[in-house]
Enzyme design. Structure first.
Site, PDB file in Angstrom:
ATOM      1  NE  ARG A 176      -2.474  -1.384   3.427  1.00  0.00           N
ATOM      2  CZ  ARG A 176      -1.943  -0.677   4.406  1.00  0.00           C
ATOM      3  NH1 ARG A 176      -1.986   0.638   4.368  1.00  0.00           N
ATOM      4  NH2 ARG A 176      -1.402  -1.277   5.439  1.00  0.00           N
ATOM      5  CE  LYS A 321      -6.221  -3.087   6.227  1.00  0.00           C
ATOM      6  NZ  LYS A 321      -6.020  -4.515   6.118  1.00  0.00           N
ATOM      7  CG  HIS A 340      -6.410  -3.534  11.208  1.00  0.00           C
ATOM      8  ND1 HIS A 340      -5.075  -3.211  11.245  1.00  0.00           N
ATOM      9  CD2 HIS A 340      -6.557  -4.375  10.156  1.00  0.00           C
ATOM     10  CE1 HIS A 340      -4.450  -3.843  10.257  1.00  0.00           C
ATOM     11  NE2 HIS A 340      -5.333  -4.551   9.589  1.00  0.00           N
ATOM     12  CB  SER A 358       0.335  -4.651   8.171  1.00  0.00           C
ATOM     13  OG  SER A 358       0.630  -5.519   7.124  1.00  0.00           O
ATOM     14  CE  LYS A 362      -4.735  -7.482  11.239  1.00  0.00           C
ATOM     15  NZ  LYS A 362      -3.317  -7.112  11.152  1.00  0.00           N
ATOM     16  CB  THR A 363      -3.943 -13.723   8.522  1.00  0.00           C
ATOM     17  OG1 THR A 363      -4.466 -12.475   8.092  1.00  0.00           O
ATOM     18  CG2 THR A 363      -4.441 -14.815   7.592  1.00  0.00           C
ATOM     19  CG  ASP A 377      -7.120  -7.433   7.734  1.00  0.00           C
ATOM     20  OD1 ASP A 377      -6.125  -7.447   8.464  1.00  0.00           O
ATOM     21  OD2 ASP A 377      -7.353  -6.519   6.925  1.00  0.00           O
ATOM     22  NE  ARG A 442      -0.136  -9.069   2.599  1.00  0.00           N
ATOM     23  CZ  ARG A 442      -0.603  -8.751   3.802  1.00  0.00           C
ATOM     24  NH1 ARG A 442      -1.680  -9.346   4.279  1.00  0.00           N
ATOM     25  NH2 ARG A 442      -0.002  -7.844   4.527  1.00  0.00           N
TER      26      ARG A 442
HETATM   27  N1  LIG Z   1       5.373 -15.669  16.855  1.00  0.00           N
HETATM   28  C1  LIG Z   1       4.687 -15.372  15.768  1.00  0.00           C
HETATM   29  N2  LIG Z   1       3.359 -15.077  15.833  1.00  0.00           N
HETATM   30  C2  LIG Z   1       2.659 -14.750  14.728  1.00  0.00           C
HETATM   31  N3  LIG Z   1       3.189 -14.715  13.488  1.00  0.00           N
HETATM   32  C3  LIG Z   1       4.491 -15.008  13.332  1.00  0.00           C
HETATM   33  C4  LIG Z   1       5.294 -15.347  14.466  1.00  0.00           C
HETATM   34  N4  LIG Z   1       6.538 -15.577  14.017  1.00  0.00           N
HETATM   35  C5  LIG Z   1       6.525 -15.406  12.695  1.00  0.00           C
HETATM   36  N5  LIG Z   1       5.307 -15.073  12.245  1.00  0.00           N
HETATM   37  C6  LIG Z   1       4.950 -14.777  10.841  1.00  0.00           C
HETATM   38  O1  LIG Z   1       4.494 -13.430  10.802  1.00  0.00           O
HETATM   39  C7  LIG Z   1       3.525 -13.273   9.775  1.00  0.00           C
HETATM   40  C8  LIG Z   1       2.225 -12.721  10.347  1.00  0.00           C
HETATM   41  O2  LIG Z   1       1.432 -12.332   9.248  1.00  0.00           O
HETATM   42  P1  LIG Z   1      -0.145 -12.252   9.222  1.00  0.00           P
HETATM   43  O3  LIG Z   1      -0.588 -12.470   7.804  1.00  0.00           O
HETATM   44  O4  LIG Z   1      -0.754 -13.126  10.253  1.00  0.00           O
HETATM   45  O5  LIG Z   1      -0.315 -10.714   9.589  1.00  0.00           O
HETATM   46  P2  LIG Z   1      -1.623  -9.863   9.787  1.00  0.00           P
HETATM   47  O6  LIG Z   1      -1.615  -9.334  11.167  1.00  0.00           O
HETATM   48  O7  LIG Z   1      -2.779 -10.664   9.367  1.00  0.00           O
HETATM   49  O8  LIG Z   1      -1.341  -8.658   8.782  1.00  0.00           O
HETATM   50  P3  LIG Z   1      -2.223  -7.898   7.674  1.00  0.00           P
HETATM   51  O9  LIG Z   1      -3.127  -6.945   8.405  1.00  0.00           O
HETATM   52  O10 LIG Z   1      -1.221  -7.198   6.864  1.00  0.00           O
HETATM   53  O11 LIG Z   1      -2.965  -8.929   6.912  1.00  0.00           O
HETATM   54  C9  LIG Z   1       3.292 -14.638   9.158  1.00  0.00           C
HETATM   55  O12 LIG Z   1       4.084 -14.720   7.998  1.00  0.00           O
HETATM   56  C10 LIG Z   1       3.792 -15.584  10.258  1.00  0.00           C
HETATM   57  O13 LIG Z   1       4.245 -16.811   9.746  1.00  0.00           O
HETATM   58  O1  LIG Z   2      -3.671  -3.783   3.313  1.00  0.00           O
HETATM   59  C1  LIG Z   2      -2.820  -4.639   3.059  1.00  0.00           C
HETATM   60  O2  LIG Z   2      -2.041  -4.604   2.125  1.00  0.00           O
HETATM   61  C2  LIG Z   2      -2.749  -5.829   3.914  1.00  0.00           C
HETATM   62  C3  LIG Z   2      -3.303  -5.612   5.230  1.00  0.00           C
HETATM   63  O3  LIG Z   2      -4.212  -6.298   5.623  1.00  0.00           O
HETATM   64  C4  LIG Z   2      -2.740  -4.541   6.079  1.00  0.00           C
HETATM   65  O4  LIG Z   2      -1.771  -3.904   5.688  1.00  0.00           O
HETATM   66  O5  LIG Z   2      -3.277  -4.350   7.178  1.00  0.00           O
HETATM   67 CA   LIG Z   3      -3.946 -10.593   7.424  1.00  0.00          CA
HETATM   68 MN   LIG Z   4      -4.805  -5.846   7.659  1.00  0.00          MN
END
Ligand SMILES: Nc1ncnc2c1ncn2[C@@H]1O[C@H](COP(=O)(O)OP(=O)(O)OP(=O)(O)O)[C@@H](O)[C@H]1O
Ligand SMILES: O=C([O-])CC(=O)C(=O)O
Ligand SMILES: [Ca+2]
Ligand SMILES: [Mn+2]
Length: 636
Positions: A176, A321, A340, A358, A362-363, A377, A442
């Site tokens: 982004r 987003k 979020h 990010s 979360k995921t 998310d 992604r």
């Molecule tokens: N201890 C940990 N806990 C959670 N995630 C971890 C940890 N160690 C490494 N990771 C890695 O960190 C990344 C977390 O990414 P995730 O997609 O869950 O983020 P998100 O919070 O959903 O972000 P977004 O809002 O961008 O989607 C994953 O690639 C995961 O494998």
């Molecule tokens: O928006 C994106 O590219 C991915 C996401 O979920 C974040 O950044 O929170």
């Molecule tokens: Ca996510």
């Molecule tokens: Mn997000």
């Protein structure tokens, strides 16, 4: 020879078989010939006409008396109105279907529709131009299979991977661009929005918005075809939003098909006018000589017109987003809190929210084999409980492994959009460790690709509110229990690290503050969301937790990121309620309550004081506190 033996492919043996009926031998094609006289006729047999999108019912519904043809006309007129230029009298002439399709049918043509907001004097001189004479084809709510074919045929960089996902490239932008996001200062929303220092809302005037809108609409109308998605946001029908996405790429259409809620054929019939429209002209840049433009990218939100324009970036996350920002404005007006956060629910109905910026997990952590996934998310918390805003998940794929994240791994199959990954040119096997294109690889897949997704994606009021912080300083303990005041403090300050990739220009983890764990998407002052969260947590007796998924006992560069397996054990203990009952020590420096034991987690890592020196903790802690304090002061 056995009568029922396996069928052999060697024809010779068959001819030489004695005692065989003569009618069964020597025929090249023993099956009856196809009912076609020509190859064209044969091909026309292959596709069966889709069932009408509205089931014919005995009841006298609003559409009962409308013919299929009239319905097509209404849809095309509505889309033509969306695509109407502001300086011409009419919307474009639209045809439905792929311009390249050689179907025997005559194309369905829209009648032009008048555009209410045109300026008559302008339109007189501008009405007749070549672009107002041409037709644009509309590819309306195509299926994933159709979008695959479009992408592979027309969009360079589209491939089918070994598991059937659609690999795509998002172009020069792979994350982004928050600095290129603009919000129109207009009378219906300007008094409520948060402007100025610390706010993500960089202002733009209405006139400039219209300049960019015109640029995007003219670009889209200049194409042979555009993709239109009519879909929903929010699984709670009371707070549902109808969104229309007009885009130029099959990749964008499939991405939104996966990420928004997919209407049933019947819901689509009754869709009517959208509540919000995105014009994604991402391949086309904005004009840098336009006022307020600081680069060739501009993502413009106009809450009054309920429109968003995207120029100069093809990163699909901007659409997802952008709509999230819209929800952050519309929902609080209706006393609904937008979050979020990820969200899942246990077998006993205990809901957990996972807030985090990010890349904090979360995921990863809401996708849990032992619990039902509500969403990964974006959520709403209303008096009805929680509901997912989206219909899909958007998982980070860097270093993805089947062993550590089996559900996400298995969701990457036919229908899934896989962005910017690298794969073997022959086998199409994806190498998830490869960062050649970007660190921010992604996967976008429909939520039902996760086997234990909870459909519809709604649940009761949360029991646990987990704040995920990815600490790059390495001073936060892996988990601590928070009082309501501490929860608010951390929610407002949003201390975490920006991890590489998702936002442009971030190459390694850096400490940051992101109010509400999503400062890039909030539209009102953070305290508005925080006050709503406090009220809801108190009313429903939710417990707050701070979980550090980043570095502990050593900062980025010296220590290691906490093992995912340990974080999962910590989360398990929160869900099961055992962590609530655990013995705690209070840290002198943080005033944070740290548990002494968690099953499956080495006790010595629970308190950072055990793994690094006092000096490290206190200096980093003082830095961290000053930093947080400064930031919070800055907000007021
Ligand atoms: N201890 C940990 N806990 C959670 N995630 C971890 C940890 N160690 C490494 N990771 C890695 O960190 C990344 C977390 O990414 P995730 O997609 O869950 O983020 P998100 O919070 O959903 O972000 P977004 O809002 O961008 O989607 C994953 O690639 C995961 O494998
Ligand atoms: O928006 C994106 O590219 C991915 C996401 O979920 C974040 O950044 O929170
Ligand atoms: Ca996510
Ligand atoms: Mn997000």
């Amino acid at each position: 020879m056995e009568k029922n033996g396996p069928v052999r492919s060697r024809g010779l043996a068959k001819i030489q078989m004695p005692g065989h009926h003569s009618s069964e031998v020597c025929h090249d094609d023993s099956t009856p010939p196809v009912r076609a006289q020509t190859i064209e006729e044969l091909h026309s047999l292959q596709k069966k006409k889709s069932a009408p999108t509205t089931p014919i019912r005995g009841t006298l519904g609003a559409f009962a008396s409308i013919s299929e043809e009239d319905r097509y006309q209404q849809q095309l007129q509505s889309i033509s109105a969306s695509l109407a230029s502001l300086t011409r009298e009419t919307g474009p002439k639209l045809l439905r279907g792929d311009p390249a399709a050689r179907s025997g049918e005559s194309p369905r043509v829209s009648t032009n529709v008048g555009n209410q907001s045109y300026t008559p004097s302008l339109s007189l001189s501008l009405a007749v131009s070549d672009s107002s004479l041409k037709f644009t084809h509309v590819l309306y709510n195509l299926s994933p299979a159709e979008l695959y074919e479009q992408a592979i045929k027309y969009e360079k960089g589209s491939f089918i991977t070994w598991t059937g996902a659609l690999a795509t490239l998002s172009g020069a932008k792979t994350g982004r661009a928050p600095r290129d996001k603009r919000v129109v200062k207009e009378k219906t929303s300007e008094d409520e929005l948060w402007w100025g220092k610390g706010s993500p809302n960089i202002e733009m005037d209405e006139q400039t918005f219209l300049v960019n809108r015109e640029r995007a609409v003219d670009y889209l109308n200049s194409l042979d075809k555009v993709y239109v998605n009519d879909q929903f946001l929010n699984w709670d029908p009371e707070y549902r939003l109808k969104v229309r996405i007009v885009s130029a790429r099959a990749y964008h259409s499939l991405f939104m098909h996966n990420m928004c809620i997919r209407p049933t054929p019947e819901e689509l019939e009754n869709f009517g006018t959208p509540d919000f429209t995105i014009y994604n002209a991402g391949q086309f840049p904005c004009n840098r000589y336009t006022h307020y433009m600081t680069s060739s990218t501009s993502i413009d939100l106009n809450l009054g017109r309920r429109e968003m324009v995207i120029l100069g970036t093809q990163y699909a996350g901007e659409m997802k987003k952008g709509l999230f920002s819209v929800m952050h404005y519309l929902m609080p007006q209706r006393r609904v809190l937008s979050l979020h956060s990820g969200c899942n629910v246990g077998k006993d109905g205990d809901v957990a929210l996972f807030f985090g910026l990010s890349g904090t997990g979360k995921t990863t952590l809401s996708t849990d084999h032992n619990r039902y996934l509500i969403g990964d998310d974006e959520h709403c918390w209303s008096e009805n409980g929680v509901s997912n805003i989206e219909g899909g998940c958007y998982a980070k794929c860097i270093d993805l492994s089947e062993e550590k994240e089996p559900d996400i791994w298995n969701a990457i199959k036919f229908g899934t959009v896989l962005e910017n990954v690298v794969f073997d040119e022959h086998t199409r096997e994806v190498d998830y460790s490869d960062k050649s294109v970007t660190e921010n690889t992604r996967a976008a897949y429909p939520i039902e690709y996760i086997p234990n997704a909870k459909i519809p994606c709604v649940g009761p009021h949360p029991k646990n509110v987990i704040l995920l912080a990815c600490d790059a300083f390495g001073v936060l303990p892996p988990v601590s229990k928070l009082s309501l005041a501490q929860t608010m403090y951390h929610f407002i300050s949003g201390y975490t690290a920006l991890v590489a990739g998702t936002e442009e220009g971030v190459k390694e983890p850096q400490a940051t503050f992101s109010a509400c764990f999503g400062a890039a998407f909030i539209m009102l002052h953070p305290t508005k969301y925080a006050a709503m969260l406090a009220e809801k947590m108190q009313d429903h007796g939710a417990t707050g937790w701070l979980v550090n998924t980043g570095w502990s006992g050593g900062s980025y560069g010296s220590g290691n990121r906490i093992k995912l397996a340990y974080t999962r054990k910590i989360i398990d203990a929160i869900h099961s309620g055992t962590l609530l009952e655990a013995t705690y020590t209070k840290t002198e420096v943080f005033g944070l309550e740290i548990p002494t034991d968690i099953e499956g987690v080495p006790s010595e890592i629970l308190n950072p004081i055990n793994t690094v020196s006092w000096l490290f903790i206190s200096t980093n802690y003082i830095c961290c506190c000053l930093y947080i304090f400064w930031h919070v002061l800055d907000l007021f």
